[in-house]
Design a protein around this motif. Structure first.
Motif, PDB file in Angstrom:
ATOM      1  N   PRO A  93      -8.807  -3.828  -3.794  1.00  0.00           N
ATOM      2  CA  PRO A  93      -9.838  -2.822  -4.119  1.00  0.00           C
ATOM      3  C   PRO A  93     -10.211  -1.935  -2.932  1.00  0.00           C
ATOM      4  CG  PRO A  93     -10.401  -4.923  -5.118  1.00  0.00           C
ATOM      5  CD  PRO A  93      -9.246  -5.181  -4.193  1.00  0.00           C
ATOM      6  N   LYS A  94     -10.079  -2.453  -1.709  1.00  0.00           N
ATOM      7  CA  LYS A  94     -10.371  -1.632  -0.527  1.00  0.00           C
ATOM      8  C   LYS A  94      -9.379  -0.488  -0.390  1.00  0.00           C
ATOM      9  CE  LYS A  94     -12.285  -5.624   1.963  1.00  0.00           C
ATOM     10  NZ  LYS A  94     -12.155  -6.506   3.146  1.00  0.00           N
ATOM     11  N   MET A  95      -8.203  -0.652  -1.021  1.00  0.00           N
ATOM     12  CA  MET A  95      -7.179   0.395  -1.030  1.00  0.00           C
ATOM     13  C   MET A  95      -7.295   1.282  -2.260  1.00  0.00           C
ATOM     14  SD  MET A  95      -3.902  -1.973   0.003  1.00  0.00           S
ATOM     15  CE  MET A  95      -3.930  -3.053   1.440  1.00  0.00           C
ATOM     16  N   GLY A  96      -8.299   0.997  -3.087  1.00  0.00           N
ATOM     17  CA  GLY A  96      -8.450   1.756  -4.330  1.00  0.00           C
ATOM     18  C   GLY A  96      -7.534   1.265  -5.437  1.00  0.00           C
ATOM     19  N   ILE A  97      -7.051   0.014  -5.316  1.00  0.00           N
ATOM     20  CA  ILE A  97      -6.145  -0.568  -6.306  1.00  0.00           C
ATOM     21  C   ILE A  97      -6.830  -1.778  -6.935  1.00  0.00           C
ATOM     22  CG2 ILE A  97      -3.888  -1.636  -6.694  1.00  0.00           C
ATOM     23  CD1 ILE A  97      -2.966  -0.199  -4.091  1.00  0.00           C
ATOM     24  N   ALA A  98      -6.926  -1.795  -8.252  1.00  0.00           N
ATOM     25  CA  ALA A  98      -7.530  -2.933  -8.939  1.00  0.00           C
ATOM     26  C   ALA A  98      -6.580  -4.120  -8.909  1.00  0.00           C
ATOM     27  CB  ALA A  98      -7.860  -2.564 -10.381  1.00  0.00           C
ATOM     28  N   CYS A  99      -7.131  -5.327  -8.801  1.00  0.00           N
ATOM     29  CA  CYS A  99      -6.331  -6.551  -8.883  1.00  0.00           C
ATOM     30  C   CYS A  99      -6.762  -7.301 -10.127  1.00  0.00           C
ATOM     31  CB  CYS A  99      -6.525  -7.414  -7.641  1.00  0.00           C
ATOM     32  SG  CYS A  99      -5.463  -8.877  -7.614  1.00  0.00           S
ATOM     33  N   ARG A 100      -5.871  -7.433 -11.091  1.00  0.00           N
ATOM     34  CA  ARG A 100      -6.168  -8.100 -12.359  1.00  0.00           C
ATOM     35  C   ARG A 100      -5.512  -9.482 -12.362  1.00  0.00           C
ATOM     36  NH1 ARG A 100      -9.870  -4.237 -13.394  1.00  0.00           N
ATOM     37  NH2 ARG A 100      -8.960  -2.209 -13.914  1.00  0.00           N
ATOM     38  N   VAL A 101      -6.325 -10.518 -12.391  1.00  0.00           N
ATOM     39  CA  VAL A 101      -5.817 -11.890 -12.446  1.00  0.00           C
ATOM     40  C   VAL A 101      -5.802 -12.332 -13.906  1.00  0.00           C
ATOM     41  CG1 VAL A 101      -6.112 -14.260 -11.661  1.00  0.00           C
ATOM     42  CG2 VAL A 101      -6.765 -12.365 -10.157  1.00  0.00           C
ATOM     43  N   VAL A 102      -4.613 -12.618 -14.413  1.00  0.00           N
ATOM     44  CA  VAL A 102      -4.429 -12.951 -15.832  1.00  0.00           C
ATOM     45  C   VAL A 102      -4.339 -14.471 -15.975  1.00  0.00           C
ATOM     46  CG1 VAL A 102      -2.919 -12.673 -17.843  1.00  0.00           C
ATOM     47  CG2 VAL A 102      -3.244 -10.769 -16.226  1.00  0.00           C
ATOM     48  N   PRO A 103      -5.151 -15.079 -16.870  1.00  0.00           N
ATOM     49  CA  PRO A 103      -5.082 -16.531 -17.079  1.00  0.00           C
ATOM     50  C   PRO A 103      -3.668 -16.972 -17.441  1.00  0.00           C
ATOM     51  CG  PRO A 103      -7.012 -15.617 -18.157  1.00  0.00           C
ATOM     52  CD  PRO A 103      -6.188 -14.442 -17.697  1.00  0.00           C
ATOM     53  N   ARG A 104      -3.286 -18.132 -16.946  1.00  0.00           N
ATOM     54  CA  ARG A 104      -1.943 -18.655 -17.178  1.00  0.00           C
ATOM     55  C   ARG A 104      -1.768 -19.036 -18.658  1.00  0.00           C
ATOM     56  NH1 ARG A 104       2.373 -21.130 -13.943  1.00  0.00           N
ATOM     57  NH2 ARG A 104       1.233 -20.311 -12.164  1.00  0.00           N
ATOM     58  N   GLU A 128       0.829  -1.208   0.000  1.00  0.00           N
ATOM     59  CA  GLU A 128       0.000   0.000   0.000  1.00  0.00           C
ATOM     60  C   GLU A 128       0.865   1.261   0.000  1.00  0.00           C
ATOM     61  OE1 GLU A 128      -3.917   1.845   2.270  1.00  0.00           O
ATOM     62  OE2 GLU A 128      -2.695   0.337   3.294  1.00  0.00           O
ATOM     63  N   ARG A 129       1.969   1.242   0.747  1.00  0.00           N
ATOM     64  CA  ARG A 129       2.860   2.404   0.766  1.00  0.00           C
ATOM     65  C   ARG A 129       3.640   2.529  -0.545  1.00  0.00           C
ATOM     66  NH1 ARG A 129       6.153   2.758   6.305  1.00  0.00           N
ATOM     67  NH2 ARG A 129       6.926   4.618   5.183  1.00  0.00           N
ATOM     68  N   ILE A 130       4.019   1.395  -1.135  1.00  0.00           N
ATOM     69  CA  ILE A 130       4.682   1.434  -2.443  1.00  0.00           C
ATOM     70  C   ILE A 130       3.739   2.012  -3.490  1.00  0.00           C
ATOM     71  CG2 ILE A 130       5.650   0.004  -4.295  1.00  0.00           C
ATOM     72  CD1 ILE A 130       6.587  -1.956  -2.131  1.00  0.00           C
ATOM     73  N   ALA A 131       2.488   1.574  -3.447  1.00  0.00           N
ATOM     74  CA  ALA A 131       1.500   2.040  -4.419  1.00  0.00           C
ATOM     75  C   ALA A 131       1.265   3.540  -4.291  1.00  0.00           C
ATOM     76  CB  ALA A 131       0.191   1.277  -4.236  1.00  0.00           C
ATOM     77  N   ARG A 132       1.238   4.041  -3.065  1.00  0.00           N
ATOM     78  CA  ARG A 132       1.072   5.489  -2.878  1.00  0.00           C
ATOM     79  C   ARG A 132       2.268   6.243  -3.445  1.00  0.00           C
ATOM     80  NH1 ARG A 132      -0.736   4.410   2.565  1.00  0.00           N
ATOM     81  NH2 ARG A 132       1.258   5.227   3.339  1.00  0.00           N
ATOM     82  N   GLN A 133       3.466   5.711  -3.208  1.00  0.00           N
ATOM     83  CA  GLN A 133       4.681   6.377  -3.682  1.00  0.00           C
ATOM     84  C   GLN A 133       4.730   6.433  -5.202  1.00  0.00           C
ATOM     85  OE1 GLN A 133       7.077   7.913  -2.016  1.00  0.00           O
ATOM     86  NE2 GLN A 133       8.485   8.254  -3.735  1.00  0.00           N
ATOM     87  N   LEU A 134       4.310   5.349  -5.865  1.00  0.00           N
ATOM     88  CA  LEU A 134       4.438   5.252  -7.314  1.00  0.00           C
ATOM     89  C   LEU A 134       3.129   5.537  -8.054  1.00  0.00           C
ATOM     90  CD1 LEU A 134       6.748   2.102  -7.597  1.00  0.00           C
ATOM     91  CD2 LEU A 134       7.384   4.523  -7.703  1.00  0.00           C
ATOM     92  N   ASN A 135       2.079   5.874  -7.294  1.00  0.00           N
ATOM     93  CA  ASN A 135       0.796   6.221  -7.911  1.00  0.00           C
ATOM     94  C   ASN A 135       0.219   5.042  -8.703  1.00  0.00           C
ATOM     95  OD1 ASN A 135      -1.172   8.235  -8.085  1.00  0.00           O
ATOM     96  ND2 ASN A 135      -0.510   8.862 -10.131  1.00  0.00           N
ATOM     97  N   ILE A 136       0.315   3.835  -8.129  1.00  0.00           N
ATOM     98  CA  ILE A 136      -0.119   2.620  -8.811  1.00  0.00           C
ATOM     99  C   ILE A 136      -1.628   2.440  -8.665  1.00  0.00           C
ATOM    100  CG2 ILE A 136       0.001   0.083  -8.719  1.00  0.00           C
ATOM    101  CD1 ILE A 136       2.970   0.475  -7.866  1.00  0.00           C
ATOM    102  N   GLY A 137      -2.278   2.148  -9.791  1.00  0.00           N
ATOM    103  CA  GLY A 137      -3.720   1.965  -9.778  1.00  0.00           C
ATOM    104  C   GLY A 137      -4.163   0.533  -9.970  1.00  0.00           C
ATOM    105  N   ALA A 138      -3.251  -0.355 -10.388  1.00  0.00           N
ATOM    106  CA  ALA A 138      -3.632  -1.755 -10.614  1.00  0.00           C
ATOM    107  C   ALA A 138      -2.430  -2.654 -10.390  1.00  0.00           C
ATOM    108  CB  ALA A 138      -4.161  -1.953 -12.029  1.00  0.00           C
ATOM    109  N   ARG A 139      -2.692  -3.837  -9.850  1.00  0.00           N
ATOM    110  CA  ARG A 139      -1.654  -4.854  -9.690  1.00  0.00           C
ATOM    111  C   ARG A 139      -2.085  -6.095 -10.462  1.00  0.00           C
ATOM    112  NH1 ARG A 139       1.314  -6.847  -4.072  1.00  0.00           N
ATOM    113  NH2 ARG A 139       2.194  -8.790  -4.872  1.00  0.00           N
ATOM    114  N   TYR A 140      -1.179  -6.608 -11.275  1.00  0.00           N
ATOM    115  CA  TYR A 140      -1.457  -7.787 -12.102  1.00  0.00           C
ATOM    116  C   TYR A 140      -0.805  -9.016 -11.473  1.00  0.00           C
ATOM    117  CZ  TYR A 140      -3.391  -4.980 -15.903  1.00  0.00           C
ATOM    118  OH  TYR A 140      -4.187  -4.149 -16.657  1.00  0.00           O
TER     119      TYR A 140
END
Length: 328
Positions: free
Chosen positions: A275-286, A241-253
């Motif tokens: 998502p509770k942190m305002g960050i989307a989580c994208r699960v990509v099929p293998r 969460e702190r890394i995301a704030r520093q880098l302005n990250i909106g989604a994690r894959y």
């Protein structure tokens, strides 16, 4: 009463350590590479602690000996051992209710969950590390992140990164910096750099000591492996969460996990909590090759067998070229 601090290496000595840890609701970490004990004048074990890399772990004092300053002796001794190894930047895991004690000994909290507190011996260590991360000048909704071990980089990793790049203007990629397994951190990062050289949106980072893999997460104070997976994910989230704030990250894959139940649980928690942190989580099929999901563990097995023909199908050309020149 006087006490003696000594390394513990014998089977009998380690059995006494295990018994003390058990009485304190802990267990010895199998990754520990050094263990010490504090003994009274009758050679009874009163306190213990261990090192694992640059971390201090498995710290415990017998209830009958509390108030004698024995934890100070353990931590001082372990810090001396670490200094002799050349490790001056140290990290410590403990139960949250014990964090204040270690702060009095010169450690500072990085992150915590209900089950574990993560501390370091530099007051601004994490903040300094965050400040040196390169931040992309793009909107938050166009900034993504991938955290990977890449052990080694496979076509599956490459597919995950390509997917993130197709949906974002900047993709921060953190390669775990831990030295765990047959392929060194430096080699893993080099292979990621080579394998993404044609993806200009990728911004490559070391994870440093702050992003911890499931393989080296300190689960010695947890009773069940499933609980360890949950707490690991929660600690990862507290740090991320702190890394995301520093880098302005909106989604994690993250990559879909068809093999490991532990990793599937980890992904489920990220999907629920990010998502509770305002960050989307994208699960990509293998990614699949010849009907089989690509996995780094399979690549490592094929490399050990010397089956480069099969390896070539599963890895980018840059990874294959590297392993035709060097072996595990």
């Amino acid at each position: 009463m006087s006490y003696t601090v000594a390394s513990v290496t014998t089977r009998r000595g380690l059995a006494a350590v295990d018994a003390l840890l058990s009485r304190c609701g802990l267990r010895r970490d199998p990754l520990a590479d050094y263990t010490c004990g504090v003994y009274d004048q009758e050679d009874v074990l009163c306190a213990t602690g261990s090192c694992c890399g640059a971390t201090l772990r498995c710290l415990a004092v017998d209830d009958a000996c509390r108030g004698e300053g024995l934890m100070n002796l353990v931590v001082s001794h372990l810090c001396e051992v670490q200094a002799a190894r050349g490790n001056t930047r140290l990290f410590l895991y403990t139960k949250p209710q014990s964090a204040g004690f270690f702060e009095d000994l010169g450690f500072y909290e990085v992150a915590r969950t209900d089950e574990v507190a993560f501390l370091e011996n530099r007051k601004t260590g994490f903040a300094d590390w965050l400040s040196q991360l390169h931040r992309a000048d793009v909107p938050r909704e166009q900034t993504a992140c991938v955290v990977m071990n890449a052990n080694p980089l496979t076509r599956g990793h490459r597919y995950l990164l390509e997917t993130a790049c197709a949906n974002a203007q900047a993709v921060h990629v953190f390669v775990l910096s831990e030295e765990y397994g047959p392929i060194s951190a430096a080699v893993r990062k080099r292979l990621v750099a080579l394998g993404t050289a044609d993806l200009p949106k990728v911004i490559l980072h070391d994870s440093g000591p702050y992003i911890v893999s499931a393989a080296t997460f300190p689960s010695y104070f947890l009773k069940q492996d499933q609980q360890a997976s949950q707490v690991h994910a929660q600690l990862d989230l507290a740090v991320f969460e702190r890394i995301a704030r520093q880098l302005n990250i909106g989604a994690r894959y993250v990559g879909e996990e068809p093999f490991s139940q532990v990793t599937r649980l980890y992904n489920q928690i990220l999907t629920q909590e990010l998502p509770k942190m305002g960050i989307a989580c994208r699960v990509v099929p293998r990614l699949e090759v010849e009907g089989e999901p690509v996995s780094a563990s399979r690549v490592r097995s094929l490399l050990q067998q010397g089956d480069l023909k099969q390896v070539r199908k599963l890895v980018p050309n840059s990874t294959f070229s590297f392993f035709t020149q060097y072996s595990l």
